[in-house]
Design a protein around this motif. Structure first.
Motif, short mmCIF file in Angstrom:
data_model
loop_
_atom_site.label_atom_id
_atom_site.label_comp_id
_atom_site.label_asym_id
_atom_site.label_seq_id
_atom_site.Cartn_x
_atom_site.Cartn_y
_atom_site.Cartn_z
N THR A 50 -24.04 10.56 61.83
CA THR A 50 -24.56 11.42 60.77
C THR A 50 -23.51 11.66 59.72
O THR A 50 -22.41 12.09 60.02
CB THR A 50 -25.02 12.77 61.34
N THR A 51 -23.84 11.36 58.44
CA THR A 51 -22.91 11.60 57.34
C THR A 51 -23.66 12.22 56.19
O THR A 51 -24.66 11.70 55.74
CB THR A 51 -22.26 10.29 56.86
N THR A 52 -23.18 13.36 55.74
CA THR A 52 -23.81 14.07 54.62
C THR A 52 -22.73 14.52 53.66
O THR A 52 -22.39 15.69 53.57
CB THR A 52 -24.62 15.28 55.13
N ASN A 99 -30.82 9.15 60.76
CA ASN A 99 -30.17 8.15 61.60
C ASN A 99 -31.14 7.42 62.52
O ASN A 99 -32.25 7.87 62.78
CB ASN A 99 -29.07 8.82 62.44
N ARG A 126 -32.95 13.14 62.95
CA ARG A 126 -32.05 13.96 62.13
C ARG A 126 -31.68 15.21 62.94
O ARG A 126 -32.44 15.64 63.83
CB ARG A 126 -32.71 14.35 60.80
N SER A 162 -29.29 6.30 56.53
CA SER A 162 -28.32 6.87 57.47
C SER A 162 -27.05 7.32 56.76
O SER A 162 -26.58 8.44 56.96
CB SER A 162 -27.99 5.82 58.54
N GLN A 163 -26.51 6.45 55.92
CA GLN A 163 -25.22 6.72 55.32
C GLN A 163 -25.28 7.79 54.23
O GLN A 163 -24.31 8.52 54.02
CB GLN A 163 -24.64 5.41 54.74
N ARG A 202 -29.44 21.64 59.62
CA ARG A 202 -28.69 21.08 58.49
C ARG A 202 -29.05 21.87 57.25
O ARG A 202 -30.16 22.42 57.14
CB ARG A 202 -29.06 19.61 58.28
N GLY A 254 -28.19 11.03 56.21
CA GLY A 254 -28.10 11.47 57.60
C GLY A 254 -29.38 11.29 58.37
O GLY A 254 -29.58 11.94 59.41
N ASP A 267 -36.39 15.51 53.04
CA ASP A 267 -36.37 14.26 53.80
C ASP A 267 -37.75 13.63 53.89
O ASP A 267 -37.92 12.41 53.82
CB ASP A 267 -35.83 14.50 55.21
#
Length: 543
Positions: A2-4, A49, A146, A43-44, A150, A47, A157
């Motif tokens: 997970t990257t935000t 995934n 997800r 994903s990148q 968050r 987030g 989303d």
């Protein structure tokens, strides 16, 4: 995974992701690259995934399988298959409604089939699945995980996933169209390849019709003899090709084969072209020159349009056939020759004999074994085969990727073809050059055929053509001066020139389309109203 890294509230990541996904749609060579790239962006950048796209299986359409994914191992991808009554994914596919599972551990329908819970991160994990729609029909499912807790709203989303599912649907549709076109071309090319293989012994003469098979059988009967053969038939039926076939299947196959069109050479030059000349025989004869008959010594000479030979040259040709000797123009020495002469004509030589234009004794020498080559309109089924062959050749010659559209092949088969095979090849080449977006449309063919008929004065020039074809400007659509055929002024009216001989054409179109008048009209390039008008005028009513 997970990257935000971006501010969840400014929407910049959403816009960037959509921009990059649109670029993938236009630039990727395969759906694998485009869809997997889109899942990677999800994903990148957001987030979302372990994204996956599930589609009906190739062997069992009732079972959804993970076809594309990002963040799943190959083993996880293999485990991800669901029937319509299984799990959240099956329900989304069955109903066409999206599903948001806030906590997968509290949802009894969530199966943990593809990804074990131990593989997922700590904390509350959500699962989102949206249908990939083609109109009102689900094509598949786009799904991802997800983290629930968050700062980015889950509604944002959902919006992005629905937009991406639309993009993925477009990728799948495009790929399906490409696959269908490729399959059709492969089928056509395979059919053509098989026919070409069958025709190898015929040296490129294509055709499966009874009429062409009969002509080929006659050729094989006399190919390995010295008998004189006269090929008769309309212009464009392949007389030179058949003469070459006679030569290649005979004992002279390894010797020269020469062809000359007696109608294409000025009369004052034809004698020298056939018999050769001595130096000084006439102005410009600066050296002795062999003629075609002498050059074909040991082999075969094909004389096309023999009916255009004048009486003086007819007598000299008769001497060649009887004595196997020639004399150069301006010479006195007999030169022995060993040559098989094959002749061809589109004229009625018997009628020419009766009118005193052709020598009876020469006619008997040439007409020992006549072979009639059928016109294209009498070669049932061969038009389709030849058209595909010419399309393949034109695509290769012009570096195109063009195919016949709906109704085009039927229209080509229904045309009278006064110019036979040569005319068909010309029409297909022109159609490839004018085709747009890789497809030859019925309107393209109608325009070309109407122009062909107008120039030749053939009755099909009077057929009604679609409005798009009638109004297409083209220099070649202007009437040829001195043709002797009146040309209509301005666009053709839709209800003129109903002829009695159209009845068979209309009935054949109805037969091809199972009695559907609208489809029959399309096959003939007419509107349904034009088609019904002709049925009424000709009394062709339903029983």
């Amino acid at each position: 995974m997970t990257t935000t890294s971006r501010d969840p509230g400014d929407g910049a990541a959403d816009l960037t992701l959509l921009h990059e996904a649109a670029k993938l749609l236009g630039q990727s060579a395969t759906p694998e690259l485009a869809i997997t790239g889109t899942l990677r962006l999800m994903s990148q950048m957001l987030g979302l995934n372990r994204g996956r796209v599930l589609l009906p299986g190739p062997d069992d359409q009732a079972v959804l399988q993970i076809r594309y994914s990002y963040g799943l191992t190959p083993e996880e991808g293999k485990r991800g298959h669901y029937r319509a009554d299984e799990g959240i994914t099956g329900r989304v596919m069955r109903t066409g409604q999206l599903a948001v599972i806030q906590n997968i551990e509290e949802e009894p329908d969530y199966l943990f089939r593809a990804v074990d819970r131990t593989t997922l991160p700590e904390g509350v994990v959500a699962y989102i699945a949206v249908p990939i729609m083609d109109g009102s029909m689900p094509l598949g499912v786009l799904a991802c995980h997800r983290l629930r807790m968050r700062p980015r709203p889950i509604q944002a989303d959902l919006v992005i996933l629905q937009i991406l599912s639309t993009i993925i649907a477009q990728i799948l549709r495009i790929n399906s169209l490409i696959d269908e076109r490729t399959r059709l071309l492969k089928d056509e090319n395979q059919e053509l390849k098989e026919t070409l293989q069958k025709s190898q012994t015929n040296h490129g003469i294509l055709g499966e019709s009874p009429a062409i098979r009969d002509a080929l059988r006659q050729v094989m009967r006399v190919a390995d003899t010295s008998v004189s053969v006269l090929l008769t038939g309309e212009s464009g039926t392949g007389k030179e090709r058949f003469s070459h076939l006679l030569h290649l299947n005979g004992a002279r196959r390894d010797q020269p084969f020469l062809a000359i069109n007696c109608a294409a050479i000025p009369e004052q030059l034809l004698e020298s072209e056939l018999f050769g000349h001595e130096r000084g025989a006439f102005t410009g004869a600066t050296a002795t020159k062999q003629g075609k008959i002498e050059m074909a010594h040991g082999g075969t000479l094909f004389l096309d349009e023999i009916g255009d030979l004048n009486l003086e040259l007819q007598s000299k040709l008769l001497r060649v056939l009887e004595s196997q000797v020639i004399q150069h123009v301006g010479g006195v020495k007999d030169i022995p020759v060993d040559v098989r002469i094959i002749t061809a004509t589109h004229q009625n030589l018997q009628e020419a004999v009766n009118q005193g234009r052709f020598r009876l004794d020469l006619f008997y020498r040439l007409n020992v074994f006549p072979i009639h080559l059928p016109p294209l309109r009498e070669r049932e089924g061969d038009t389709r085969l030849l058209a595909r062959h010419f399309l393949l050749g034109a695509n290769r010659e012009y570096a195109r990727y063009t195919r016949f559209g709906q109704g085009v092949m039927e229209r080509l088969e229904s045309y009278h073809w006064p110019g036979n095979i040569r005319q068909l090849e010309n029409v297909v080449k022109r159609a490839v050059l004018v085709a747009q977006q890789g497809e030859i449309r019925i309107e393209d063919i109608e325009t070309i055929l109407h122009q062909e008929s107008a120039v030749s004065g053939h009755p099909e020039a009077n057929r009604a053509v679609p409005a798009t074809a009638r109004h297409s400007p083209s220099p070649s659509s202007a009437p040829a001066q001195g043709s002797g055929h009146p040309q209509p002024n301005g666009p053709s009216r839709p209800y003129q020139w109903v002829r009695e001989d159209e009845a068979a054409m209309l009935q054949e179109a109805l037969k091809r389309t199972g009695g559907n008048k609208t489809q029959a009209a399309a096959v003939l390039g007419m509107t349904p109203r034009q088609f019904r008008y002709r049925l009424d005028k000709l009394g062709l009513h339903d029983d």
